[in-house]
Design an enzyme around this catalytic site. Structure first.
Site, PDB file in Angstrom:
ATOM      1  N   HIS A 156       3.945  11.423  -4.697  1.00  0.00           N
ATOM      2  CA  HIS A 156       4.101  10.725  -3.365  1.00  0.00           C
ATOM      3  C   HIS A 156       3.443   9.271  -3.295  1.00  0.00           C
ATOM      4  CE1 HIS A 156       5.994  14.313  -1.991  1.00  0.00           C
ATOM      5  NE2 HIS A 156       5.066  15.057  -2.572  1.00  0.00           N
ATOM      6  N   SER A 277       0.876 -19.586  -8.127  1.00  0.00           N
ATOM      7  CA  SER A 277       1.542 -19.962  -6.962  1.00  0.00           C
ATOM      8  C   SER A 277       1.409 -21.423  -6.690  1.00  0.00           C
ATOM      9  CB  SER A 277       1.082 -19.299  -5.847  1.00  0.00           C
ATOM     10  OG  SER A 277       1.048 -19.796  -4.440  1.00  0.00           O
ATOM     11  N   LYS A 283      -3.732 -17.216  -6.869  1.00  0.00           N
ATOM     12  CA  LYS A 283      -2.739 -16.178  -7.538  1.00  0.00           C
ATOM     13  C   LYS A 283      -2.257 -15.972  -8.965  1.00  0.00           C
ATOM     14  CE  LYS A 283       0.188 -14.767  -4.528  1.00  0.00           C
ATOM     15  NZ  LYS A 283       0.555 -13.440  -4.007  1.00  0.00           N
ATOM     16  N   GLU A 290       8.425  -8.130 -12.419  1.00  0.00           N
ATOM     17  CA  GLU A 290       9.246  -8.318 -11.218  1.00  0.00           C
ATOM     18  C   GLU A 290      10.593  -8.477 -11.654  1.00  0.00           C
ATOM     19  OE1 GLU A 290       7.366 -10.846  -8.597  1.00  0.00           O
ATOM     20  OE2 GLU A 290       5.524  -9.507  -8.057  1.00  0.00           O
TER      21      GLU A 290
END
Ligand code: ARG
Length: 459
Positions: A156, A277, A283, A290
């Protein structure tokens, strides 16, 4: 506009219709398969006395020349042709004249495209298998190096029990190993030659289908000629296997994204596999992971697309089936790129074992072991579960861990606790006691690694 038919037509094809119908823009990638299939077909026709030796030699030479010239960039694939089959035949006739017109004897574009697509898919399937093996090798290497890199195991997405990085990677090893097994099954089923099925009902020429099949590396010929030209099951099976591979890569990507996040900091993806970024200078984003996760949908889409295309098609060949190509090619290319990049990302990714261990320690992942400890001291498990639950609550209030408590505090909750509790709930002890087959203890993991190494060596 150039086409192989037209005798029974009194009007030219409308240009829009021609463009809508033509497939050369995407089936040009079947060029090599088409030429190799034609070479085998011509050899078989000659062996059967359907072509003379001279005709066969002219055809073979012509086709070889076309193959070499296209590969070397001396001959461009003419996109005004309807499809790749028409291009090859037209180029052959242009080069060798009359004999070229005999190549299509006892053959239809229906069994020809069935053959080309099967041969192309067969090659790509073997490539997928090779890339999977490379990825498995990377994974196994990390397993071997990280038998005692402790980390929390989750259920979980909540910290559950301690495990090791080797054990966690071992789960992906199993998934991708099954993926290779599926590819092998598909290959075994699909490696049969449809050439000789003709348009749908075979042919009146005395073809030796077995001979053509053996020349092209097939294990056998397909059986029913109607099925031979209208079967795309093998492609659906392959797309399904590719979908499963992507599902596995996507789960792995999702974990890497989490592990690479500021909150986890279990890993650091290499600069070469990260992006920045345009506005936030701090970043470093896990874009490759992804994208792999994102492209999974696209591969599923190809599978759904072909399943849907095939579901309403009456026997035998129908033009709908031309729609198998673009989606399948896209899925094959996507999975190849994902496997390559994912492997590179794993190979360059740095682990932060101290962060993993700290996370496992802070997350009460040893609570089950603490309960097991009390069981060892004669407390029934259900009671032990309740005691440790209260202990965890107490620790949370004091912002500490089970082994951060003094023996006095522990005894305050249950008088069965002794000095040996500290060893019993150490990360190392919790993991090392788990020795059932498939468990993370190094005794069990060494065996798992041995089996995995053996598997990669022989397969
Ligand atoms: N381009 C076609 C395809 O990909 C080749 C087969 C053409 N056959 C036909 N009967 N029109 O399916």
């Amino acid at each position: 506009m150039a086409q192989l038919w037209g005798g029974r037509f009194t009007k030219a094809t409308d240009q829009l219709v021609y463009d809508f119908n033509a497939s050369i823009r995407f089936d040009r990638r079947l060029f090599e398969q088409d030429v190799k299939g034609s070479l085998a077909h011509a050899a078989m026709l000659a062996k059967q006395g359907i072509l003379t030796k001279e005709e066969k030699e002219a055809i073979s030479e012509g086709l070889q020349g076309i193959l070499e010239d296209v590969k070397a960039g001396r001959l461009a694939i003419d996109e005004t042709q309807e499809d790749i089959h028409s291009f090859v035949e037209a180029a052959l006739i242009e080069r060798i004249g009359e004999a070229g017109k005999k190549l299509h004897t006892g053959r239809s574009r229906n069994d020809q495209v069935a053959l080309d697509m099967r041969m192309y898919t067969r090659d790509r399937l073997l490539e997928t298998d090779r890339l999977l093996k490379e990825l498995l090798t990377t994974i196994l290497h990390t397993m071997e190096e990280n038998l005692d890199t402790y980390m929390p195991g989750f259920t979980h997405l909540q910290k559950a029990q301690p495990t090791t990085l080797a054990h966690h990677y071992g789960a992906y090893f199993e998934m991708l190993k099954r993926d290779r097994g599926r590819l092998k099954d598909i290959y075994r089923r699909m490696n049969e030659c449809p050439l000789g099925a003709g348009a749908l009902a075979g042919t009146t020429y005395p073809l030796d289908r077995e001979y053509t099949a053996s020349l092209l590396g097939f294990d056998r010929v397909t059986c029913n000629s109607m099925d031979s030209v209208s079967d795309r099951d093998y492609l659906i099976e392959y797309l399904s296997a590719l979908s499963m591979i992507m599902m596995h890569l996507s789960r792995f990507s999702e974990e890497i994204i989490l592990w690479n996040s500021n909150e986890y900091q279990f890993v650091e993806i290499d600069d070469a596999y990260s992006t920045g970024s345009s506005i936030m200078p701090q970043k470093k984003n896990p874009d490759i992971a992804e994208l792999v996760r994102g492209k999974t949908g696209r591969v599923y889409g190809a599978l759904m697309s072909l399943l849907t295309t095939m579901k309403g098609i009456p026997l035998a060949y129908n033009k709908d089936m031309q729609e198998d190509k673009e989606v399948a090619f896209d899925a094959m290319d996507t999975v190849r790129n994902c496997l390559l990049l994912f492997n590179g990302m794993l190979q360059t990714m740095k682990f932060r074992p101290e962060r993993m261990a700290e996370s496992a320690m802070k997350g009460f992942t040893n609570a089950t072991d603490a309960a097991d400890y009390l069981v060892g001291k004669g407390v029934p498990f259900r009671d032990a579960h309740g005691i440790i639950g209260r202990l965890v609550l107490y620790c949370m209030e004091k912002n500490t861990s089970i082994d951060g408590l003094s023996l006095e505090e522990l005894k305050g909750i249950c008088d069965k606790f002794e000095e040996d509790i500290y060893d019993a709930v150490s990360l190392k002890a919790c993991v090392e006691r788990r020795l059932t087959t498939g468990a993370p203890g190094s005794g069990a993991m060494e065996e798992e690694i041995r089996r995995s190494r053996e598997y990669l060596e022989k397969d």
